[in-house]
Design an enzyme around this catalytic site. Structure first.
Site, PDB file in Angstrom:
ATOM      1  N   ASP A 448       1.126  -1.166  -0.214  1.00 37.33           N
ATOM      2  CA  ASP A 448      -0.018  -0.118  -0.057  1.00 37.33           C
ATOM      3  C   ASP A 448       0.948   1.260   0.070  1.00 37.33           C
ATOM      4  O   ASP A 448       2.182   1.323   0.243  1.00 37.33           O
ATOM      5  CB  ASP A 448      -0.893   0.024   1.260  1.00 37.33           C
ATOM      6  CG  ASP A 448      -1.704   1.142   1.156  1.00 37.33           C
ATOM      7  OD1 ASP A 448      -2.322   1.516   0.322  1.00 37.33           O
ATOM      8  OD2 ASP A 448      -2.004   1.612   2.552  1.00 37.33           O
ATOM      9  N   THR A 450      -0.260   5.042   1.314  1.00 31.18           N
ATOM     10  CA  THR A 450      -0.473   5.877   2.355  1.00 31.18           C
ATOM     11  C   THR A 450      -0.367   5.227   3.720  1.00 31.18           C
ATOM     12  O   THR A 450      -1.007   4.061   3.965  1.00 31.18           O
ATOM     13  CB  THR A 450      -2.073   6.381   2.211  1.00 31.18           C
ATOM     14  OG1 THR A 450      -2.154   7.008   0.739  1.00 31.18           O
ATOM     15  CG2 THR A 450      -2.275   7.492   3.184  1.00 31.18           C
ATOM     16  N   PHE A 590     -14.951  19.305  -2.560  1.00 38.10           N
ATOM     17  CA  PHE A 590     -14.173  18.641  -3.257  1.00 38.10           C
ATOM     18  C   PHE A 590     -14.887  16.996  -3.495  1.00 38.10           C
ATOM     19  O   PHE A 590     -15.299  16.609  -2.591  1.00 38.10           O
ATOM     20  CB  PHE A 590     -12.789  18.502  -2.580  1.00 38.10           C
ATOM     21  CG  PHE A 590     -11.831  17.731  -3.434  1.00 38.10           C
ATOM     22  CD1 PHE A 590     -10.958  18.162  -4.105  1.00 38.10           C
ATOM     23  CD2 PHE A 590     -11.817  16.149  -3.133  1.00 38.10           C
ATOM     24  CE1 PHE A 590     -10.122  17.635  -5.245  1.00 38.10           C
ATOM     25  CE2 PHE A 590     -10.879  15.586  -3.940  1.00 38.10           C
ATOM     26  CZ  PHE A 590      -9.959  16.048  -4.755  1.00 38.10           C
ATOM     27  N   LYS A 613      -9.590  26.109  -5.506  1.00 41.17           N
ATOM     28  CA  LYS A 613      -8.536  25.321  -5.193  1.00 41.17           C
ATOM     29  C   LYS A 613      -8.618  24.222  -5.970  1.00 41.17           C
ATOM     30  O   LYS A 613      -9.602  23.564  -5.448  1.00 41.17           O
ATOM     31  CB  LYS A 613      -7.703  25.369  -4.120  1.00 41.17           C
ATOM     32  CG  LYS A 613      -8.467  24.573  -2.731  1.00 41.17           C
ATOM     33  CD  LYS A 613      -7.719  24.637  -1.706  1.00 41.17           C
ATOM     34  CE  LYS A 613      -8.325  23.599  -0.576  1.00 41.17           C
ATOM     35  NZ  LYS A 613      -7.649  23.839   0.595  1.00 41.17           N
ATOM     36  N   ASP A 728      -4.995   5.900  -4.171  1.00 40.84           N
ATOM     37  CA  ASP A 728      -4.639   7.148  -4.553  1.00 40.84           C
ATOM     38  C   ASP A 728      -4.663   7.594  -6.066  1.00 40.84           C
ATOM     39  O   ASP A 728      -4.755   6.607  -6.744  1.00 40.84           O
ATOM     40  CB  ASP A 728      -3.424   7.517  -3.920  1.00 40.84           C
ATOM     41  CG  ASP A 728      -3.500   7.973  -2.566  1.00 40.84           C
ATOM     42  OD1 ASP A 728      -4.499   8.280  -1.903  1.00 40.84           O
ATOM     43  OD2 ASP A 728      -2.359   8.260  -1.919  1.00 40.84           O
ATOM     44  N   LYS A 866      -6.939  -5.151  -5.272  1.00 43.86           N
ATOM     45  CA  LYS A 866      -5.863  -5.461  -4.649  1.00 43.86           C
ATOM     46  C   LYS A 866      -5.488  -6.985  -4.632  1.00 43.86           C
ATOM     47  O   LYS A 866      -4.532  -7.606  -4.897  1.00 43.86           O
ATOM     48  CB  LYS A 866      -5.648  -4.713  -3.404  1.00 43.86           C
ATOM     49  CG  LYS A 866      -5.426  -3.155  -3.550  1.00 43.86           C
ATOM     50  CD  LYS A 866      -5.321  -2.372  -2.019  1.00 43.86           C
ATOM     51  CE  LYS A 866      -5.078  -1.208  -2.128  1.00 43.86           C
ATOM     52  NZ  LYS A 866      -4.736  -0.685  -0.574  1.00 43.86           N
ATOM     53  N   ASN A 889      -8.711  -1.200   4.133  1.00 46.84           N
ATOM     54  CA  ASN A 889      -8.686  -1.593   2.848  1.00 46.84           C
ATOM     55  C   ASN A 889      -7.781  -2.507   2.242  1.00 46.84           C
ATOM     56  O   ASN A 889      -7.587  -2.836   1.094  1.00 46.84           O
ATOM     57  CB  ASN A 889      -8.772  -0.204   1.876  1.00 46.84           C
ATOM     58  CG  ASN A 889      -7.470   0.681   2.236  1.00 46.84           C
ATOM     59  OD1 ASN A 889      -6.799   0.417   3.356  1.00 46.84           O
ATOM     60  ND2 ASN A 889      -7.142   1.595   1.555  1.00 46.84           N
TER      61      ASN A 889
END
Length: 1144
Positions: A448, A450, A590, A613, A728, A866, A889
């Site tokens: 992984d 993060t 977002f 942004k 990600d 995964k 996850n």
């Protein structure tokens, strides 16, 4: 060397930013997405679909436990026994209870071939006609083996019991009989109303009703679910927020919730609340999931929707797989080989006895035993007799010895101080004792990103404002330096002292208040976010929904624009020395489709301004034609990307009051839409987010954990390939790949489009080959990359589904089923696999291509994808795999791989709970594999080679003896020697080699990673080594038998009598064996310690001590029925000087 930044815009195919969940989609979802649309051509993008809440099969009634026990909610368990379909909230991970432990454990142990074999042998030994050895020679070792394993299993299961009990007995407040009462988690039921307080764990999947925060906001930490410590916010419905604040109101709450069935989808929840004849749509933002922790919220109330095994965190656990090492499998095959040899040898000796009895035995009057049995029957009995005599060829103590060695290796991992993380007080932990030697054979690592490779800690490093870049070391006057000093923040009493920035010129520039763009830049950062703030002991503490936001708000704070507080409608900041409150008119949040967030504010002077942004790809599309600094900002963005920094563009737009009023009405209408609400809001957002004016861009570094690049480089030298599997974005994953040296500038990077094209060409070529030719000869696959140089693969979850035919096949099957047709054979033009073989070949092609690459990164992948990637490599490469991750996850991936490693410490514990090994930092992986794994593999291989050798040398003496005993199943040794040989006389030295031996020390193991290669190649233990041990044992048994035999054959004592009796021969042979075996292990020992020396000498001493006792006349007097073989009675007869000795 400049690197081109990744850009997924405009590419044909799946959306690189979308997180695919096709593997978990329901038929209803697929039906919606496929109705009325033609089959999409291969490579065409799938439009986003809005799931309709049809067939809501799960019903929950608030404050009504009896409702969930109605007959319509019962399910059949066994025959006519039924129980409620709603799970209780207690969880169960243990295997045994007080009643089932003995029968279940014995059943599981007897499934092991060797244990079952020895049980059958014990039964044979009870039969008098074929028994050649006492029953205790098998019973004692079997009881020891089963007992040790049972105790180990009991200890493991008691730990699971304790953990389950601890979780199930946690306390929570439940509304019962009109008031909140403290209850244990295990007593919570579906439909209960629960009150949670700050820092409480959420006990079940709960619908948020109200909270102490404005607008029923509730902040949760999801570390247990996804490994991220940043906060997420959830929100209750407005109607429940307004009407369900008091205990009395909550007690009268009687809504009916209709929602989807329990599933493992962490990203989705659909439902409807029926209350007071009104319907209210429910979504994931209204749900608090089990395993999360309440933060920044003093109190909140919720309704239990899913409990216990039905919760999403438990559903995501995946199937627990029984993991076995390659050596385990090889060892079992070798035991089967030994068993086959045993049958052949016993059959040959039985045939020999048949012929011997016909020719000699039946004619020798002194051998008559009074039994009327023919030669064939005697041969049959002899066969079973030799099965018993030669049973030590299949070593029963092998398995218990292996367990002891593995337990010791696990303790060494636990005690390794070089894998102890002092900062978090976290030692390494071997959570299993069965896989240690497999750590020395790893070929592929799946990691992984993060929290595993990175610290998940963001740092503001650089920026570009109005076309000028800042962030490199400079003085306050703007002079560039090679090595600067960090900015002194003493002028700002609100500054975060941990924040480091090297550009003193930018700070001086902002403090001068002369540059309007710079002021606007940091004002935007302090206002445009969803961060919450706490005041702890006079210090501002920010709680951000993403680490990026936290880093940007902290940067603004240090530059003098301090975010102080927020309410539902206002944001207060301190601009340099002046405190200002802005009215928040709208927050355009977002998401992964928008890739941007905006906020519309009303300034104190009445002006209305939108701040925005977002990613450069979406911001540049929405800039006004007269916006300045586009080119210079784009150049800076390219530079930042080459430095692996994460970038965001900042912009603003002034809005007139009339324009805002018109837009606000549309916004309110979109918020009230029941169907396709998200799409309606996005359309309204698009109408206001245009003609933006660019201010600049930020560059943030996602800090790697210490030692990650060095660890990856060292593992690469050991020929271990590392794949990164992350949820990600593609850009983020690629940047981290460069940061940690997984990707290098000399690599040719291939993306989803390129991969799909190459695989399609290979598939088309295969289709064009004649089927008979293709099936007859399987040519070795040609390489996909023929150009010299290194290659890397970066592929998104959407492309992964596209390439492996996952989503299209399911859509097609569903459509045909709805039309009542059987799926016809596909044509080569429709982009579908023509059959299962073609789909399998496509998967093989993908794995082959990926394995040709030096690095593989799969991004925007789901937990199930995964696991699928890991299983593909395991299936088609037959490789030993290791998965490492830190969140829920990653659990599926960790369970699927041969070895699962969980990162523990500051992240959640779900990955650790499902892992085989756990530690706090990725860098410890090199020591786990290159030191502990390598040593464990070498030790286990040496142990097994020697164990087989010593048992062959011991057992085959019976074989040679049979040629001189009429093949009569007579044993060559004394009974107690056979019983104690593997338990006392030869076990300890080889056991210590399996525990302590090492060819080189840990420092050299890390310095020379190539030493790891023999484990990957399996060269130290295989069938070649097995047969070498076999022939070594045959040779030693020949020497041990025939030298004493030859010596005794022509020997004469001083009294004229031959001392060549049965007992003397057996003792000499046994003594020779003990000396030979113990001296051989001494020669094979590479690393001598005091205990090794003591074990070798001690084993020989124990042998002679026991032999002296059991061959003494005294023990025959005490136990005459047991020690008949060893009794010596000397009968002296007075015939002059003649003395005669009789042996009984």
């Amino acid at each position: 060397m400049s690197r081109r930044r990744t850009d997924s815009q405009g590419s044909l195919g799946p959306d690189d930013e979308a997180m695919p969940y096709s593997d978990d989609e329901t038929d209803d979802e697929l039906a919606v997405s496929s109705e009325g649309e033609p089959e999409a051509p291969p490579g065409a993008p799938h439009p986003p679909v809005e799931t309709r809440p049809s067939d809501m099969g799960w019903k929950v009634k608030a404050n009504d436990r009896a409702y969930h026990q109605l007959p319509e909610f019962q399910k059949k368990v066994f025959l006519c026994i039924k129980k409620s379909r709603y799970s209780g909230n207690a969880i169960k991970t243990y295997k045994y209870n007080a009643f089932t432990f003995l029968p279940l454990n014995l059943y599981e142990q007897l499934k092991r071939a060797a244990n079952l074999y020895f049980l059958a042998l014990l039964i044979l030994q009870i039969i008098p006609e074929i028994s050649t050895l006492p029953w205790y020679t098998t019973l004692i070792p079997l009881v020891v083996v089963l007992g040790v394993t049972a105790i180990k299993d009991l200890v493991d299961d008691l730990a699971r019991h304790r953990m389950d009990k601890e979780i199930n007995n946690r306390k929570s407040e439940v509304l019962l009989n009109g008031r909140f009462q403290e209850a244990k988690w295990r007593d919570i039921q579906v439909g209960d109303v629960v009150r949670m307080k700050k820092n409480d764990f959420i006990p079940a999947d709960i619908l948020l009703l109200s909270s102490s925060n404005p607008n029923s906001l509730c902040y949760v930490e999801t570390a247990e679910l996804d490994g991220e410590t940043n906060l997420k916010f959830k929100m209750g419905l407005r109607v429940t927020d307004e009407r369900l604040q008091e205990e009395r109101q909550l007690a009268e709450f009687n809504a009916l919730i209709e929602c989807e069935e329990p599933n493992n989808r962490l990203d989705k929840f659909l439902g409807m609340m029926l209350w007071n004849r009104e319907q209210y749509p429910l979504e994931l933002d209204n749900m608090l999931l089990r395993g999360c922790k309440v933060r920044n919220t003093e109190e909140c109330h919720g309704l239990v929707i899913f409990a216990g095994a039905d919760t999403k965190i438990m559903r995501n656990g995946g199937k627990t797989r029984f993991k076995r090492t390659k050596i385990d499998e090889l060892m079992n095959y070798m035991v089967y080989t030994i068993f086959a040899l045993l049958l052949l040898v016993a059959a040959g000796l039985a045939i020999g006895h048949t012929y011997w009895y016909e020719d000699i035995g039946s004619k020798a009057w002194y051998l008559y035993d009074g039994k009327d049995q023919d030669a064939s029957y005697r041969g049959f009995l002899s066969f079973w007799g030799y099965i018993i005599v030669l049973n030590t060829m299949v070593p029963i103590s092998l398995y218990v010895s292996v367990e002891v060695i593995r337990l010791g290796q696990s303790k060494f991992i636990n005690w390794d101080l070089q894998m102890y993380f002092a900062e978090k007080d976290t030692p390494a932990k071997a959570r299993t004792t069965t896989l240690n030697e497999q750590l020395g054979q790893i070929e592929y690592i799946f990691s992984d990103k993060t929290g595993t490779l990175t610290q998940n800690i963001m740092a503001f490093k650089k920026c570009t404002i109005a076309g000028r870049s800042y962030g490199d070391p400079t003085t306050a006057e703007g002079v560039s330096l090679d090595r600067g000093r960090p900015v002194d923040w003493s002028w700002n009493r609100y500054a975060d002292k941990k924040f480091q920035f090297m550009d003193n010129y930018l700070v001086a520039h902002v403090r001068s208040k002369k540059d309007r763009d710079a002021m606007e830049f940091f004002k935007l950062l302090s206002l445009c976010h969803t961060v919450m703030v706490e005041n702890k002991d006079g210090e501002l503490v920010y709680q951000a929904a993403s680490p990026d936001e936290g880093a940007l708000v902290t940067a603004a704070r240090n530059f003098g624009f301090v975010f102080l507080s927020r309410t539902q409608d206002t944001i207060t900041i301190r601009e340099m020395d002046q405190e200002t409150t802005y009215e928040m008119l709208a927050l355009l949040d977002f998401n992964s489709d928008r890739k941007r967030m905006s906020i519309i504010l009303k300034f104190p002077d009445g002006r209305i301004r939108l701040y925005c942004k977002g990613a450069d790809t979406v911001i540049y599309e929405r800039l006004a034609p007269n916006s300045r600094h586009k080119e210079t900002t784009q150049t800076a963005l390219d530079v930042f990307a080459n430095e692996t920094l994460r970038t965001l563009c900042l912009c603003y737009k002034d809005i007139s009051a009339q324009e805002y009023e018109a837009w606000s009405r549309k916004h309110k209408d979109a918020q009230l839409t029941l169907s396709n609400r998200d799409a309606a809001l996005d359309r309204v957002y698009e109408q206001i987010e245009n003609n933006l004016m660019l201010i600049g861009a930020t560059a943030i570094e996602d800090k790697l954990q210490d030692g990650v690049p060095e660890t990856i480089a060292k593992l690469a030298k050991a020929d271990i390939k590392i794949w990164v599997l992350t949820g990600d974005k593609k850009e983020t994953a690629e940047n981290i790949g460069y940061s940690c040296s997984l990707l290098t500038d000399d690599m040719q990077i291939h993306y989803g489009e390129d991969v799909n094209e190459k695989l399609s060409i290979r598939q088309a070529n295969r289709r064009n080959e004649p089927q008979t030719v293709y099936r007859r000869k399987k040519k070795p696959a040609e390489p996909f990359f023929t150009q010299p140089g290194k290659n890397a693969l970066i592929i998104t979850g959407g492309w992964l589904n596209e390439i492996l035919y996952e989503k299209k096949k399911k859509r097609r099957r569903l459509r045909l089923r709805r039309l009542g047709k059987r799926p016809p054979p596909s044509s080569p033009q429709d982009g579908q696999p023509m059959n299962d073989l073609e789909k399998e070949m496509r998967q093989i092609d993908f794995v082959d291509m990926a394995c040709e690459c030096e690095a593989v990164i799969c991004c925007r992948v789901t937990p199930k994808q995964k696991a699928n990637v890991v299983s593909l490599v395991k299936k088609y490469k037959k490789a030993v795999t290791l998965s490492i991750g830190d969140g829920a996850n990653d659990v599926n991936m960790i369970k699927t791989a041969d070895i699962g490693v969980g990162i523990s410490g500051q992240e959640g514990m779900q990955a650790v709970m499902s892992s085989d090994y756990a530690f706090a930092q990725f860098r410890y992986l090199q020591r786990l594999l290159l030191v502990h794994g390598r040593w464990s593999y070498i030790r286990m291989c040496k142990f097994l080679r020697f164990f087989f050798f010593k048992n062959f040398a011991f057992t085959l003496v019976h074989f040679w003896y049979s040629f001189f005993s009429g093949y009569s199943s007579q044993v060559a040794y004394e009974d107690w020697f056979i019983t104690l040989y593997n338990l006392c006389y030869s076990s300890l030295p080889v056991l210590l080699v399996g525990l302590l031996d090492q060819d080189v020390n840990d420092r050299l193991s890390l310095k020379f990673p190539k030493l790891y290669l023999p484990g990957q190649q399996g060269t130290l233990f295989n069938y070649k080594n097995f047969f070498i041990s076999l022939f070594h044992g045959i040779f030693v048994s020949l020497i041990i038998f025939f030298i004493p035999y030859g010596a005794f054959l022509q020997t004469m004592g001083q009294d004229g009598e031959a001392p060549s009796d049965y007992q003397s021969f057996a003792v000499v042979t046994a003594s020779s064996l003990i000396f030979t075996v113990n001296l051989q292990i001494s020669l094979d020992t590479s690393y001598w310690t005091f205990v090794n020396c003591f074990a070798v000498l001690g084993s020989i001493a124990i042998y002679f001590g026991i032999m002296f006792d059991i061959h003494s006349a005294g023990i025959h007097v005490i136990f005459p029925s047991i020690f008949t073989f060893t009794a010596v009675v000397k009968v002296q007869r007075s015939r002059g000087r003649h003395r005669e000795t009789h042996w009984r």
